[in-house]
Design a protein around this motif. Structure first.
Motif, PDB file in Angstrom:
ATOM      1  N   LEU A 158      48.093  39.990  29.341  1.00  0.00           N
ATOM      2  CA  LEU A 158      48.456  41.303  30.884  1.00  0.00           C
ATOM      3  C   LEU A 158      48.011  39.451  31.808  1.00  0.00           C
ATOM      4  N   ASP A 159      48.998  39.324  32.353  1.00  0.00           N
ATOM      5  CA  ASP A 159      48.799  38.049  32.811  1.00  0.00           C
ATOM      6  C   ASP A 159      48.111  39.250  33.967  1.00  0.00           C
ATOM      7  N   GLU A 160      46.890  38.345  35.135  1.00  0.00           N
ATOM      8  CA  GLU A 160      45.982  38.895  36.349  1.00  0.00           C
ATOM      9  C   GLU A 160      46.855  40.072  36.460  1.00  0.00           C
ATOM     10  N   PRO A 161      46.509  40.961  35.568  1.00  0.00           N
ATOM     11  CA  PRO A 161      46.791  42.487  35.614  1.00  0.00           C
ATOM     12  C   PRO A 161      46.097  43.290  37.240  1.00  0.00           C
ATOM     13  N   ILE A 162      44.910  42.777  37.553  1.00  0.00           N
ATOM     14  CA  ILE A 162      44.680  43.096  38.340  1.00  0.00           C
ATOM     15  C   ILE A 162      44.223  43.041  39.976  1.00  0.00           C
ATOM     16  N   ALA A 163      45.027  41.097  39.945  1.00  0.00           N
ATOM     17  CA  ALA A 163      44.307  40.045  41.394  1.00  0.00           C
ATOM     18  C   ALA A 163      45.726  41.213  42.181  1.00  0.00           C
ATOM     19  N   GLY A 164      46.776  42.131  42.793  1.00  0.00           N
ATOM     20  CA  GLY A 164      47.647  42.449  43.014  1.00  0.00           C
ATOM     21  C   GLY A 164      47.290  44.018  44.029  1.00  0.00           C
ATOM     22  N   VAL A 165      45.828  44.070  43.543  1.00  0.00           N
ATOM     23  CA  VAL A 165      45.477  45.729  43.949  1.00  0.00           C
ATOM     24  C   VAL A 165      44.105  45.702  44.231  1.00  0.00           C
ATOM     25  N   ASP A 166      44.342  46.748  45.369  1.00  0.00           N
ATOM     26  CA  ASP A 166      42.896  46.908  45.777  1.00  0.00           C
ATOM     27  C   ASP A 166      41.257  47.200  45.241  1.00  0.00           C
ATOM     28  N   PRO A 167      40.764  47.476  45.222  1.00  0.00           N
ATOM     29  CA  PRO A 167      39.031  48.006  44.456  1.00  0.00           C
ATOM     30  C   PRO A 167      39.207  48.630  43.710  1.00  0.00           C
ATOM     31  N   VAL A 168      39.562  50.102  44.409  1.00  0.00           N
ATOM     32  CA  VAL A 168      39.811  51.777  44.174  1.00  0.00           C
ATOM     33  C   VAL A 168      40.555  51.644  42.683  1.00  0.00           C
ATOM     34  N   ALA A 169      41.611  50.903  42.190  1.00  0.00           N
ATOM     35  CA  ALA A 169      42.752  50.988  41.643  1.00  0.00           C
ATOM     36  C   ALA A 169      41.919  50.445  40.392  1.00  0.00           C
ATOM     37  N   ARG A 170      41.249  49.103  40.518  1.00  0.00           N
ATOM     38  CA  ARG A 170      41.051  47.971  39.669  1.00  0.00           C
ATOM     39  C   ARG A 170      40.012  49.358  38.638  1.00  0.00           C
ATOM     40  N   GLU A 171      38.885  49.473  38.946  1.00  0.00           N
ATOM     41  CA  GLU A 171      39.024  50.009  37.510  1.00  0.00           C
ATOM     42  C   GLU A 171      39.360  51.505  36.921  1.00  0.00           C
ATOM     43  N   TYR A 172      40.348  52.294  37.675  1.00  0.00           N
ATOM     44  CA  TYR A 172      41.519  52.997  37.140  1.00  0.00           C
ATOM     45  C   TYR A 172      42.211  51.845  35.891  1.00  0.00           C
ATOM     46  N   ILE A 173      42.929  51.215  36.110  1.00  0.00           N
ATOM     47  CA  ILE A 173      43.738  50.011  35.844  1.00  0.00           C
ATOM     48  C   ILE A 173      42.906  49.996  34.632  1.00  0.00           C
ATOM     49  N   LEU A 174      41.213  49.219  35.122  1.00  0.00           N
ATOM     50  CA  LEU A 174      41.138  49.112  33.529  1.00  0.00           C
ATOM     51  C   LEU A 174      40.624  50.022  32.258  1.00  0.00           C
ATOM     52  N   SER A 175      40.394  50.980  32.530  1.00  0.00           N
ATOM     53  CA  SER A 175      40.436  52.334  31.692  1.00  0.00           C
ATOM     54  C   SER A 175      41.530  52.870  31.360  1.00  0.00           C
ATOM     55  N   THR A 176      42.651  51.697  32.260  1.00  0.00           N
ATOM     56  CA  THR A 176      43.863  52.524  31.724  1.00  0.00           C
ATOM     57  C   THR A 176      44.559  51.497  30.219  1.00  0.00           C
ATOM     58  N   ILE A 177      44.024  50.123  30.627  1.00  0.00           N
ATOM     59  CA  ILE A 177      43.587  48.886  29.478  1.00  0.00           C
ATOM     60  C   ILE A 177      42.690  49.883  28.242  1.00  0.00           C
ATOM     61  N   VAL A 178      41.692  49.671  28.437  1.00  0.00           N
ATOM     62  CA  VAL A 178      40.926  50.023  27.029  1.00  0.00           C
ATOM     63  C   VAL A 178      41.212  51.283  26.417  1.00  0.00           C
ATOM     64  N   SER A 179      42.317  52.776  26.901  1.00  0.00           N
ATOM     65  CA  SER A 179      42.222  54.069  26.606  1.00  0.00           C
ATOM     66  C   SER A 179      43.420  53.514  25.825  1.00  0.00           C
ATOM     67  N   LEU A 193      39.505  36.754  38.382  1.00  0.00           N
ATOM     68  CA  LEU A 193      38.412  38.101  38.952  1.00  0.00           C
ATOM     69  C   LEU A 193      37.387  39.014  37.489  1.00  0.00           C
ATOM     70  N   ILE A 194      36.761  37.520  36.984  1.00  0.00           N
ATOM     71  CA  ILE A 194      35.591  37.871  35.938  1.00  0.00           C
ATOM     72  C   ILE A 194      35.106  38.841  36.484  1.00  0.00           C
ATOM     73  N   THR A 195      34.101  39.179  37.584  1.00  0.00           N
ATOM     74  CA  THR A 195      33.153  39.864  37.648  1.00  0.00           C
ATOM     75  C   THR A 195      34.367  40.910  37.183  1.00  0.00           C
ATOM     76  N   ASP A 196      34.444  41.673  38.094  1.00  0.00           N
ATOM     77  CA  ASP A 196      35.895  42.987  37.440  1.00  0.00           C
ATOM     78  C   ASP A 196      36.020  43.033  36.199  1.00  0.00           C
ATOM     79  N   ILE A 197      36.477  42.419  35.549  1.00  0.00           N
ATOM     80  CA  ILE A 197      37.422  42.318  33.950  1.00  0.00           C
ATOM     81  C   ILE A 197      36.836  42.443  33.007  1.00  0.00           C
TER      82      ILE A 197
END
Length: 240
Positions: A158-179, A193-197
């Motif tokens: 995953l090359d920069e998977p959250i760079a272009g999405v809004d902060p609200v969507a980032r949490e969902y995307i990260l949970s999607t990756i994990v699950s 975006l190290i703090t987010d990831i």
């Protein structure tokens, strides 16, 4: 003969070197092992070779020298079937509709889970009948992530998977990756975006120019030992 294969590793690289113009190496003599069941952050400044490394594993680029094994397979037809790759920029035909992309992935990849993809699209309120060119940049990236994470791969790149999405969507995307990956698989994420990831990372690697690994380890252990976040440590390492 390959003598460094470890059955517990998804990915193994030895003496990996890649140059572009004028023979200046982007990666130089890189060695690393990626075990099964890990989410790993590949963290470094622009131009340090992160995307080049990802493309080498995906089989898009060829190394100048060195060897890559993915589940014991050299890069080729077998290895490509085990990798699910999310590039930094969307690459699909803008005239295609979202459901047509799902059809394409379903035909091309035997491990594509259509039911999972439909569920993720519904969660993100993405219309399967929408044409890609009508979607925002962030939504296009969400569609690509849905396609990539709906495969039952052994390694997700995953090359920069959250760079272009809004902060609200980032949490969902990260949970999607994990699950949505198999415990026998691993995930490599590049990001600024190290703090987010960092909340989802098991392990990390700080990569400098030439593909040199300056620091690596278990994210939680390093935070406990230093009392600092990965973002703080990253700034300290690269300030030097």
């Amino acid at each position: 003969m390959n003598n460094f294969l470890n059955e517990f590793n998804v990915l193994e690289c030895r003496n990996l070197t890649k140059s572009y113009k004028k023979g200046i190496p982007v990666l130089w003599n890189l060695n690393l092992d990626i075990p099964k069941g890990k989410i790993i952050g590949l963290l470094g400044p622009n131009g340090c070779g992160k995307s080049t490394f990802i493309k080498l594993i995906a089989g898009i680029l060829q190394p100048d020298s060195g060897e890559i094994l993915l589940c014991g397979n050299p890069i080729g037809e077998k290895s490509k079937a085990l990798v699910s790759y999310l590039p930094e920029r969307p690459y699909f035909n803008g005239g295609m509709k979202v459901f047509e992309l799902l059809n394409y992935f379903g035909e091309f990849y035997a491990d594509f889970d259509r039911e999972r993809a439909n569920g993720l699209l519904a969660d993100l309120a993405i219309d399967p009948k929408a044409k890609l060119k009508t979607l925002s940049k962030g939504t296009k990236e969400k569609v690509q992530l849905v396609l990539v994470m709906s495969r039952d791969a052994k390694l997700y790149l995953l090359d920069e998977p959250i760079a272009g999405v809004d902060p609200v969507a980032r949490e969902y995307i990260l949970s999607t990756i994990v699950s949505n990956y198999n415990p026998e698989a691993s995930v490599i994420i590049t990001t600024h975006l190290i703090t987010d990831i960092e909340q989802v990372l098991d392990d990390f690697m700080f990569v400098s120019f030439g593909g040199r690994i300056l620091a690596s380890g278990n994210a939680e252990e390093v935070r406990n030992e230093t009392g600092k976040s990965l973002d703080q440590l990253f700034k300290e390492v690269f300030r030097c």
